[in-house]
Design a protein around this motif. Structure first.
Motif, PDB file in Angstrom:
ATOM      1  N   ARG A  29       0.872  -1.192   0.000  1.00 48.33           N
ATOM      2  CA  ARG A  29       0.000   0.000   0.000  1.00 48.33           C
ATOM      3  C   ARG A  29       0.901   1.231   0.000  1.00 48.33           C
ATOM      4  NH1 ARG A  29      -2.606  -3.393   3.694  1.00 48.33           N
ATOM      5  NH2 ARG A  29      -1.488  -2.437   5.428  1.00 48.33           N
ATOM      6  N   HIS A  43      -7.361   0.890  13.502  1.00 48.08           N
ATOM      7  CA  HIS A  43      -7.025   0.620  12.092  1.00 48.08           C
ATOM      8  C   HIS A  43      -7.107  -0.885  11.793  1.00 48.08           C
ATOM      9  CE1 HIS A  43      -5.240   4.502  10.431  1.00 48.08           C
ATOM     10  NE2 HIS A  43      -5.767   4.812  11.603  1.00 48.08           N
ATOM     11  N   ARG A  74      -9.518  -2.759   9.154  1.00 46.47           N
ATOM     12  CA  ARG A  74      -8.995  -3.710   8.151  1.00 46.47           C
ATOM     13  C   ARG A  74      -9.771  -5.035   8.238  1.00 46.47           C
ATOM     14  NH1 ARG A  74      -5.627  -1.648   4.867  1.00 46.47           N
ATOM     15  NH2 ARG A  74      -4.184  -0.971   6.473  1.00 46.47           N
ATOM     16  N   ASN A 132     -12.074  -6.873   5.460  1.00 50.72           N
ATOM     17  CA  ASN A 132     -11.816  -8.269   5.114  1.00 50.72           C
ATOM     18  C   ASN A 132     -13.116  -9.072   5.129  1.00 50.72           C
ATOM     19  OD1 ASN A 132     -10.467 -10.594   4.568  1.00 50.72           O
ATOM     20  ND2 ASN A 132      -9.410 -10.735   6.543  1.00 50.72           N
ATOM     21  N   ALA A 182      -9.287  -5.645   1.474  1.00 54.78           N
ATOM     22  CA  ALA A 182      -8.781  -5.220   2.782  1.00 54.78           C
ATOM     23  C   ALA A 182      -7.288  -4.908   2.689  1.00 54.78           C
ATOM     24  CB  ALA A 182      -9.032  -6.320   3.807  1.00 54.78           C
ATOM     25  N   ASP A 183      -6.575  -5.699   1.897  1.00 55.03           N
ATOM     26  CA  ASP A 183      -5.122  -5.501   1.769  1.00 55.03           C
ATOM     27  C   ASP A 183      -4.767  -4.259   0.972  1.00 55.03           C
ATOM     28  OD1 ASP A 183      -4.513  -7.677   3.244  1.00 55.03           O
ATOM     29  OD2 ASP A 183      -4.046  -8.999   1.548  1.00 55.03           O
ATOM     30  N   ASN A 221      -0.984  -1.100  10.138  1.00 57.15           N
ATOM     31  CA  ASN A 221      -2.270  -0.796   9.491  1.00 57.15           C
ATOM     32  C   ASN A 221      -2.515   0.695   9.285  1.00 57.15           C
ATOM     33  OD1 ASN A 221      -3.611  -3.397   8.997  1.00 57.15           O
ATOM     34  ND2 ASN A 221      -3.204  -3.657  11.190  1.00 57.15           N
ATOM     35  N   ASP A 242      -1.656   3.664   7.016  1.00 54.53           N
ATOM     36  CA  ASP A 242      -1.074   3.805   5.673  1.00 54.53           C
ATOM     37  C   ASP A 242      -0.836   5.253   5.277  1.00 54.53           C
ATOM     38  OD1 ASP A 242      -1.430   0.979   5.385  1.00 54.53           O
ATOM     39  OD2 ASP A 242      -3.563   1.381   5.047  1.00 54.53           O
TER      40      ASP A 242
END
Ligand code: PGA
Length: 251
Positions: A2, A187, A191, A195, A203-204, A227, A229
């Motif tokens: 990411r 976070h 995530r 997911n 999610a990734d 998590n 980003d």
């Protein structure tokens, strides 16, 4: 995997002249953004000029809000058509100040997110709990329902990009930052939510930014969390040196 993303939300600050001065200094401060996406959300009045100033740079333009109709009798609202025309790439939706002071609800935030996608703008969907919610142990309930409401009817697999910003309301403009552990915990939950709702691939790839009193002195510690980003920066994004430092800290 990411790409880190640092977005500055100027809120109701900076005239056209001040915005252009900022852009010129930022270009000197940061010759290249490297492997970081960087955007500024100026007031609507400065979008066009800042967009022109950002031509041939790596800096992108974001809108602080977007309306769900394309045109018509909606005094003071701004449509995606206009935002696209001036070169916006992103649109913030559901900022807590909009929810708190201007009556935005999950339903209107959702309509705005749909409008952004319709116009090929990447939504930055803001979610976050108040201090009252946190103290009552309701942080996740609030965020989950904001995610559910904000993402209603949105198929994340059909969008190339979608950004979520976790901004605890009690940390916005107060100088209080969530501890890295508090931020990373939420976070991680966001995530997991993605997911479960949309699958691992989405999610990734979805970027989750942290916002709330981010400054050069705390950004590195926040940005290294697995998590987190990137950051949605308010106050510190008004100071070009601090903003550039936050971007450097994201490397
Ligand atoms: P702040 O604002 O950095 O001034 O706390 C963050 C935001 O509202 O996005």
């Amino acid at each position: 995997m990411r790409k880190p993303f640092i977005a500055g939300n100027w809120k109701m600050n900076n005239t056209v002249e001040e915005s252009l001065k900022f852009a010129a200094t930022l270009a000197v401060e940061l010759k290249a953004t490297g492997q970081i996406d960087v955007a500024i959300a100026p007031p609507f009045t400065a979008l066009y000029s800042l967009g022109v100033a950002f031509t041939d740079t790596e800096f992108d333009l974001a809108a602080q809000n977007i309306f769900w109709e394309d045109s018509g009798a909606y005094t003071a609202e701004i449509s995606g058509v206009f935002l696209k025309e001036v070169g916006c790439k992103y649109a913030i939706v559901g900022h807590s100040e909009r929810r708190q002071y201007f009556g935005e609800t999950d339903e209107t935030v959702n309509k705005r997110a749909h409008a952004a996608l319709k116009h090929d703008l990447i939504p930055i969907l803001c979610v976050g709990e108040t201090l009252e919610h946190r103290e009552a142990g309701k942080t996740w309930n609030v965020i989950e329902s904001q995610l559910e409401g904000g993402l209603k009817g949105i198929d994340l697999s059909s969008t190339t990009d979608f950004v979520i910003a976790y901004e605890p309301v009690w940390a916005i403009g107060t100088g209080k930052t969530a501890s890295t552990a508090q931020a990373e915990e939420v976070h991680g939950l966001i995530r997991n939510y993605l997911n479960e709702a949309s699958g691992k691939e989405i999610a990734d790839r979805t970027r989750i930014l942290y916002g709330g009193s981010v400054k050069p002195s705390n950004s590195r510690e926040l940005l290294v969390q697995p998590n987190i980003d990137g950051a949605l920066v308010g106050g510190a994004a008004l100071d070009v040196v601090q903003f550039a430092d936050i971007i450097r800290n994201a490397h």
